[in-house]
Design an enzyme around this catalytic site. Structure first.
Site, PDB file in Angstrom:
ATOM      1  N   TYR A   1      -1.806  -0.574  11.090  1.00 35.35           N
ATOM      2  CA  TYR A   1      -2.007  -1.246   9.787  1.00 35.35           C
ATOM      3  C   TYR A   1      -0.805  -0.993   8.873  1.00 35.35           C
ATOM      4  O   TYR A   1      -0.209  -1.927   8.327  1.00 35.35           O
ATOM      5  CB  TYR A   1      -3.293  -0.737   9.117  1.00 35.35           C
ATOM      6  CG  TYR A   1      -3.363  -1.061   7.636  1.00 35.35           C
ATOM      7  CD1 TYR A   1      -3.493  -2.376   7.197  1.00 35.35           C
ATOM      8  CD2 TYR A   1      -3.292  -0.047   6.664  1.00 35.35           C
ATOM      9  CE1 TYR A   1      -3.551  -2.680   5.828  1.00 35.35           C
ATOM     10  CE2 TYR A   1      -3.346  -0.351   5.306  1.00 35.35           C
ATOM     11  CZ  TYR A   1      -3.471  -1.670   4.897  1.00 35.35           C
ATOM     12  OH  TYR A   1      -3.514  -1.973   3.551  1.00 35.35           O
TER      13      TYR A   1
ATOM     14  N   THR B   1       0.822  -1.211   0.000  1.00 36.29           N
ATOM     15  CA  THR B   1       0.000   0.000   0.000  1.00 36.29           C
ATOM     16  C   THR B   1       0.858   1.264   0.000  1.00 36.29           C
ATOM     17  O   THR B   1       2.011   1.230   0.444  1.00 36.29           O
ATOM     18  CB  THR B   1      -0.904  -0.009   1.261  1.00 36.29           C
ATOM     19  OG1 THR B   1      -1.366   1.299   1.523  1.00 36.29           O
ATOM     20  CG2 THR B   1      -0.159  -0.474   2.499  1.00 36.29           C
ATOM     21  N   ASP B   2       0.264   2.371  -0.438  1.00 34.45           N
ATOM     22  CA  ASP B   2       0.973   3.659  -0.362  1.00 34.45           C
ATOM     23  C   ASP B   2       1.113   4.130   1.087  1.00 34.45           C
ATOM     24  O   ASP B   2       1.906   5.024   1.376  1.00 34.45           O
ATOM     25  CB  ASP B   2       0.265   4.728  -1.211  1.00 34.45           C
ATOM     26  CG  ASP B   2      -1.181   4.986  -0.811  1.00 34.45           C
ATOM     27  OD1 ASP B   2      -1.714   4.271   0.068  1.00 34.45           O
ATOM     28  OD2 ASP B   2      -1.789   5.922  -1.383  1.00 34.45           O
ATOM     29  N   GLU B   3       0.345   3.492   1.995  1.00 40.21           N
ATOM     30  CA  GLU B   3       0.371   3.960   3.391  1.00 40.21           C
ATOM     31  C   GLU B   3       1.716   3.700   4.068  1.00 40.21           C
ATOM     32  O   GLU B   3       2.009   4.295   5.099  1.00 40.21           O
ATOM     33  CB  GLU B   3      -0.772   3.330   4.191  1.00 40.21           C
ATOM     34  CG  GLU B   3      -2.126   3.680   3.605  1.00 40.21           C
ATOM     35  CD  GLU B   3      -3.303   3.467   4.544  1.00 40.21           C
ATOM     36  OE1 GLU B   3      -3.110   3.505   5.770  1.00 40.21           O
ATOM     37  OE2 GLU B   3      -4.413   3.262   4.028  1.00 40.21           O
TER      38      GLU B   3
ATOM     39  N   LYS C   1       1.989  -3.635   7.305  1.00 43.60           N
ATOM     40  CA  LYS C   1       2.216  -3.825   5.866  1.00 43.60           C
ATOM     41  C   LYS C   1       3.684  -3.530   5.527  1.00 43.60           C
ATOM     42  O   LYS C   1       4.293  -4.213   4.706  1.00 43.60           O
ATOM     43  CB  LYS C   1       1.290  -2.921   5.048  1.00 43.60           C
ATOM     44  CG  LYS C   1      -0.177  -3.290   5.107  1.00 43.60           C
ATOM     45  CD  LYS C   1      -0.496  -4.642   4.483  1.00 43.60           C
ATOM     46  CE  LYS C   1      -0.343  -4.676   2.985  1.00 43.60           C
ATOM     47  NZ  LYS C   1      -0.774  -5.991   2.431  1.00 43.60           N
TER      48      LYS C   1
END
Ligand code: NAD
Length: 344
Positions: free
Chosen positions: A159, A133-135, A163
């Site tokens: 989260y 993810t970009d997060e 990741k």
């Protein structure tokens, strides 16, 4: 050729399974634990395919994974199983650490065992594709440039941290054990069959039911958006043409504030629904601001130039076309989201 997909009953996994069975010759083995976010009803149109096999299992189950590899001899893994909701990671972080970190570790080890029994050629042509993810890049200021594949990690939420940890494991297994890995960082997805805790389906459903539409803080947080089927096309390009060891950002370069997204949903609903809920003139009347999420990142933005140049991928849907399709889908598929909401 068989592709082992983890999390294929989830939102993106389901879109990938549907696409692969409808548009390619690949066989699919889907391992999914069916948490609150997994719904076999999302796969209703394809589950009877003779090229589809399902295991209702946990990716942390080493014995099961070994058995699946032995029996199906996949040529690739697309790893999507994860706990994915940031709010849930803040209130109950443990399942995120277990599935996203330990689950990835167990899957990598099972893959490594399996690869050891293959010929050199078969090993080289195998792919372990990890969906990130970009997060993981954390919070960007308005003046920051978009994150590229080599940008530093700075995850903010449990989260995102889980990741990021999984990404590090996958890269380490690629480097240490020479595993042909691929990683992609994707922006926020939206589209049919997304569990209605995420912003877009939640807002469509709340509005349609005449319930308040709660927006965190002042709604000025910026996210990048992609229609889920465009993400699936990117994943297929990466799987088939991506260079082992490489990372690809996937995004449509569509940066929107949350308030813009929600107001656009309201305006589309105003046009689509003649009979508004009682007491409502415009759907925007339902928007309400609530206390911000702890540690909430202000902005995500990634630069997806590499996948365009290297693999010729580009998002097909504009935000407007994808959002209209999504809203119409939720209005026409009440039974699906009502069931999903009651399961969750
Ligand atoms: P989702 O929450 O809709 O689905 C996750 C699926 O994984 C569910 O079917 C669930 O049952 C399954 N699962 C959870 N724990 C499991 C376990 N221990 N064993 C087996 N199955 C398990 O998620 P999604 O939105 O489809 O996201 C898929 C992947 O893409 C995730 O890895 C996520 O981090 C990543 N991603 C999502 C987005 C997005 O906007 N949705 C953006 C970028 C990356």
């Amino acid at each position: 050729m068989t592709i082992l997909i983890t999390g294929g009953a989830g939102f993106i996994g389901g879109a990938a399974v549907r696409y692969i069975l409808k548009h390619t010759e690949y066989k699919v083995v889907n391992i999914d634990k069916l948490t609150y976010a997994g719904h076999l009803s999302s796969l209703a149109g394809v589950v009877n395919s003779s090229r589809y096999h399902f295991y209702n299992s946990d990716i942390c189950d080493r014995d099961l994974l070994r058995e699946v590899f032995k029996r199906h001899k996949p040529k690739a893994v697309i790893h999507m199983a994860a706990e994915t909701h940031v709010d849930r990671s803040i209130s109950h972080a443990e399942p995120f650490m277990t599935t996203n970190i330990m689950g990835t570790f167990v899957l990598l080890e099972a893959t490594r065992d399996y690869l050891e029994g293959l010929s050199r050629n078969a090993r080289n042509s195998f792919r372990f594709q990890h969906i990130s993810t970009d997060e993981v890049f954390g919070d960007l200021k308005a003046s920051d440039s978009m994150r590229v594949e080599s940008s530093c990690y700075a995850p903010s939420s449990p989260y995102a941290a889980s990741k990021a940890s999984a990404d590090h494991l996958v890269r380490a297994w690629g480097r240490t054990y020479n595993m042909p890995i691929l990683i992609s960082h994707c922006v926020n997805n939206y589209g049919p069959y997304q569990f209605p805790e995420k912003l877009i389906p939640k807002m469509i459903i709340n509005a349609e039911r005449g319930e308040l539409m709660p927006l965190y803080g002042n709604g000025t947080q910026i996210r990048d958006w992609i229609y889920v089927d465009d993400h699936v096309l990117a994943l297929m390009k990466i799987l088939e043409q991506g260079k082992p060891g490489h990372t690809y950002n996937v995004g449509g370069h569509i940066q929107k504030t949350n308030i813009e997204v929600v107001e656009t949903i309201c305006d589309i609903l105003d046009k689509l629904i003649a009979q508004k809920p009682k007491g409502i003139k415009n759907y925007r009347d339902l928007i309400t601001f609530v206390a911000d999420r702890p540690g909430h990142d202000h902005r995500y933005a990634i630069d997806a130039t590499k996948i365009g140049r290297a693999l010729g991928w580009k998002a097909k849907q504009t935000f407007e076309s994808g959002l209209l399709k999504t809203i119409k889908w939720y209005l026409n598929n009440r039974a699906w989201w009502k069931q999903a909401r009651s399961d969750g």
